[in-house]
Design a protein around this motif. Sequence first.
Motif, short mmCIF file in Angstrom:
data_model
loop_
_atom_site.label_atom_id
_atom_site.label_comp_id
_atom_site.label_asym_id
_atom_site.label_seq_id
_atom_site.Cartn_x
_atom_site.Cartn_y
_atom_site.Cartn_z
N MET A 1 0.83 -1.18 0.00
CA MET A 1 0.00 0.00 0.00
C MET A 1 0.88 1.25 0.00
O MET A 1 1.95 1.27 0.60
CB MET A 1 -0.92 0.01 1.23
N ALA A 2 0.41 2.27 -0.65
CA ALA A 2 1.13 3.54 -0.71
C ALA A 2 1.26 4.15 0.69
O ALA A 2 0.50 3.83 1.60
CB ALA A 2 0.41 4.50 -1.64
N LYS A 3 2.21 5.06 0.83
CA LYS A 3 2.45 5.71 2.12
C LYS A 3 1.52 6.89 2.39
O LYS A 3 1.44 7.38 3.50
CB LYS A 3 3.89 6.19 2.19
N GLY A 4 0.83 7.38 1.35
CA GLY A 4 -0.06 8.52 1.54
C GLY A 4 0.68 9.84 1.64
O GLY A 4 0.23 10.78 2.29
N THR A 5 1.83 9.92 0.96
CA THR A 5 2.59 11.16 0.87
C THR A 5 2.43 11.70 -0.55
O THR A 5 1.96 10.99 -1.45
CB THR A 5 4.09 10.92 1.15
N LYS A 6 2.86 12.93 -0.78
CA LYS A 6 2.75 13.50 -2.13
C LYS A 6 3.55 12.67 -3.13
O LYS A 6 3.15 12.49 -4.27
CB LYS A 6 3.21 14.96 -2.14
#
Length: 133
Positions: A1-6
Motif C-alpha cells: 500500500m502507498a504511504k499517503g505522501t505526495k
Amino acid sequence: MAKGTKDDPWTLKTPPGTSDITLWRDPDASPPALVCVAGGTELRYHISAPEDLAAMLKAHDDWMELGNADEQKEARPGTIEAWARAPDNPKRGWYGLKKGLRGRFANYVTPVAEALGLVELEHNPKNNRARAK
C-alpha cells in the motif's frame, strides 16, 4: 500500500467505483491537510478526517449513509456528509478547507478510511454506507 505522501499517494476509487481519486497527507500545509485530486480538481480536508470519521462511526455503532453532496447543496440529515459539516463535530464545522469545494467529504474521505482499515465501506452504484471496523 502507498504511504499517503505526495511522492507516494493513495490511488483509490470513489465508493461506487466510478472515479479515480488520488490522495495524500500534507502535514506542512496550513492547516495540515488531507489532499484529494479528483479529475483536475484539488480538494482539501482536515488531516485528521479519516480518524475522526472512524471515531464517529464507532460511537454511532451502525451503518451510516454517506449522503454525498457538493458544498452548495444541503446535506441530508443523519449522513456522514451532514456530520462533516456539523457544528458539533470535532472541527466544529466543515472538514473541507477550500471554500466552494468543502463538500463531497463522504465521497472522498471514506475510501481513505477504508484503505487505512478504519471503516467498512459499501461499493454499490448508489446509496452507499460506511461503519467502523
